[in-house]
Design a protein around this motif. Sequence first.
Motif, short mmCIF file in Angstrom:
data_model
loop_
_atom_site.label_atom_id
_atom_site.label_comp_id
_atom_site.label_asym_id
_atom_site.label_seq_id
_atom_site.Cartn_x
_atom_site.Cartn_y
_atom_site.Cartn_z
N ASN A 2 -13.97 -29.24 -10.72
CA ASN A 2 -13.81 -28.24 -9.66
C ASN A 2 -12.35 -27.99 -9.30
O ASN A 2 -12.04 -27.62 -8.16
CB ASN A 2 -14.59 -28.65 -8.41
N GLU A 3 -11.46 -28.24 -10.26
CA GLU A 3 -10.02 -27.96 -10.11
C GLU A 3 -9.37 -28.74 -8.98
O GLU A 3 -8.28 -28.39 -8.54
CB GLU A 3 -9.79 -26.46 -9.90
N LYS A 4 -9.97 -29.84 -8.53
CA LYS A 4 -9.34 -30.60 -7.45
C LYS A 4 -9.71 -32.08 -7.43
O LYS A 4 -8.97 -32.88 -6.84
CB LYS A 4 -9.69 -29.99 -6.08
N THR A 15 -3.85 -30.05 -15.73
CA THR A 15 -4.88 -29.09 -15.35
C THR A 15 -4.23 -27.86 -14.75
O THR A 15 -3.11 -27.93 -14.21
CB THR A 15 -5.87 -29.71 -14.33
N ASN A 16 -4.90 -26.72 -14.86
CA ASN A 16 -4.42 -25.46 -14.30
C ASN A 16 -5.45 -24.95 -13.29
O ASN A 16 -6.63 -24.84 -13.62
CB ASN A 16 -4.22 -24.41 -15.39
N THR A 17 -5.01 -24.64 -12.08
CA THR A 17 -5.92 -24.11 -11.07
C THR A 17 -5.96 -22.59 -11.14
O THR A 17 -5.00 -21.95 -11.57
CB THR A 17 -5.48 -24.55 -9.66
N SER A 18 -7.06 -22.02 -10.72
CA SER A 18 -7.25 -20.57 -10.83
C SER A 18 -6.94 -19.88 -9.51
O SER A 18 -6.72 -20.51 -8.47
CB SER A 18 -8.69 -20.27 -11.25
N ASN A 22 0.15 -25.05 -12.31
CA ASN A 22 0.00 -25.96 -13.45
C ASN A 22 0.35 -27.37 -12.99
O ASN A 22 1.48 -27.62 -12.53
CB ASN A 22 0.93 -25.55 -14.59
#
Length: 299
Positions: free
Chosen positions: A54-56, A130-133, A112
């Motif tokens: 979940n990007e976190k 990881t790269n967040t959207s 990034n």
Amino acid sequence: MWHNRSVVIYRCVDGYHSWRGSYVSVCGSSGEWLGATLRCIEIKPPVNHLSVLNEKCLHWRAEKYEEDEEVYKVTYVGSRDYERSFHDRGKRRLSSKADQLELCLNLLPVTNYSISITALSSRCTATISTNTSLTAPVVYYREFETPVPTLRLRRSPNTLDTISVYQVFVLPVEGVVMFDCSSPVSSGISIKIKSSTEYITAQIDVGHVRTDMNFTVGDGLYYGGFFNAPLENGRNYYIILRAVSQWKSTLKSSCVLWAKVKGTSYVLRVSSLCAAASIGLVALVLLGGYCFTWYGRWC
């Protein structure tokens, strides 16, 4: 061999390490060996199967040889392709006896990240990128009691300044009014209105807001190439405030129905004195004939 005794010392082969037990076997004067109890186990990284959900949230498996509590040090560094001066750094610590662990971080959008986890007992480190959207922006504003809609736009902490704008829409009320908050935008984050009666009265780069700025609908000035035309007397209007963030082909937006104007009266204030609203509307439908009834109540 010494003093009528023989001694054998055991050592684990490469890739294994000793875990409990004695590493010495002794043959005494009786000629019998006291066996060594050494146990060798495979050396494994203390942090395994590291992933980001979940990007976190970080997930990993702890490889431990005892039931003791392990202390983990987590550090992260973030950068952005479109903002060279941007850097986001943080540190966290976690103590746990668990084998499966999770730690959620406050990671910013469109960034990034390089994340490292160190098990302090062994000083071994695992790293993941990881790269967040892009996420929907939050509309921050403060409203004032004035004859015409006036508010103070405010920047939020860690906002996506360089890729975000505020847009103010004026929608004359004529029967049923349709407004699509998720409507796509062209270069420069401007929008095409389907109806000739609807228009953008202002477009403001969030980076130009600085700490805050006042904006009044109909002041006759230009904002982002759009003329903030005075409202016509005797007409009814909806005023919608939209926040838009766009990076490459991805766009996110959120809208608030800021005000309703009946004739020359500013009769509805959607916010309280201080509000922060983020409403991801796919389509905002305003029933003009019904809304402009007694005391300017909501639809």
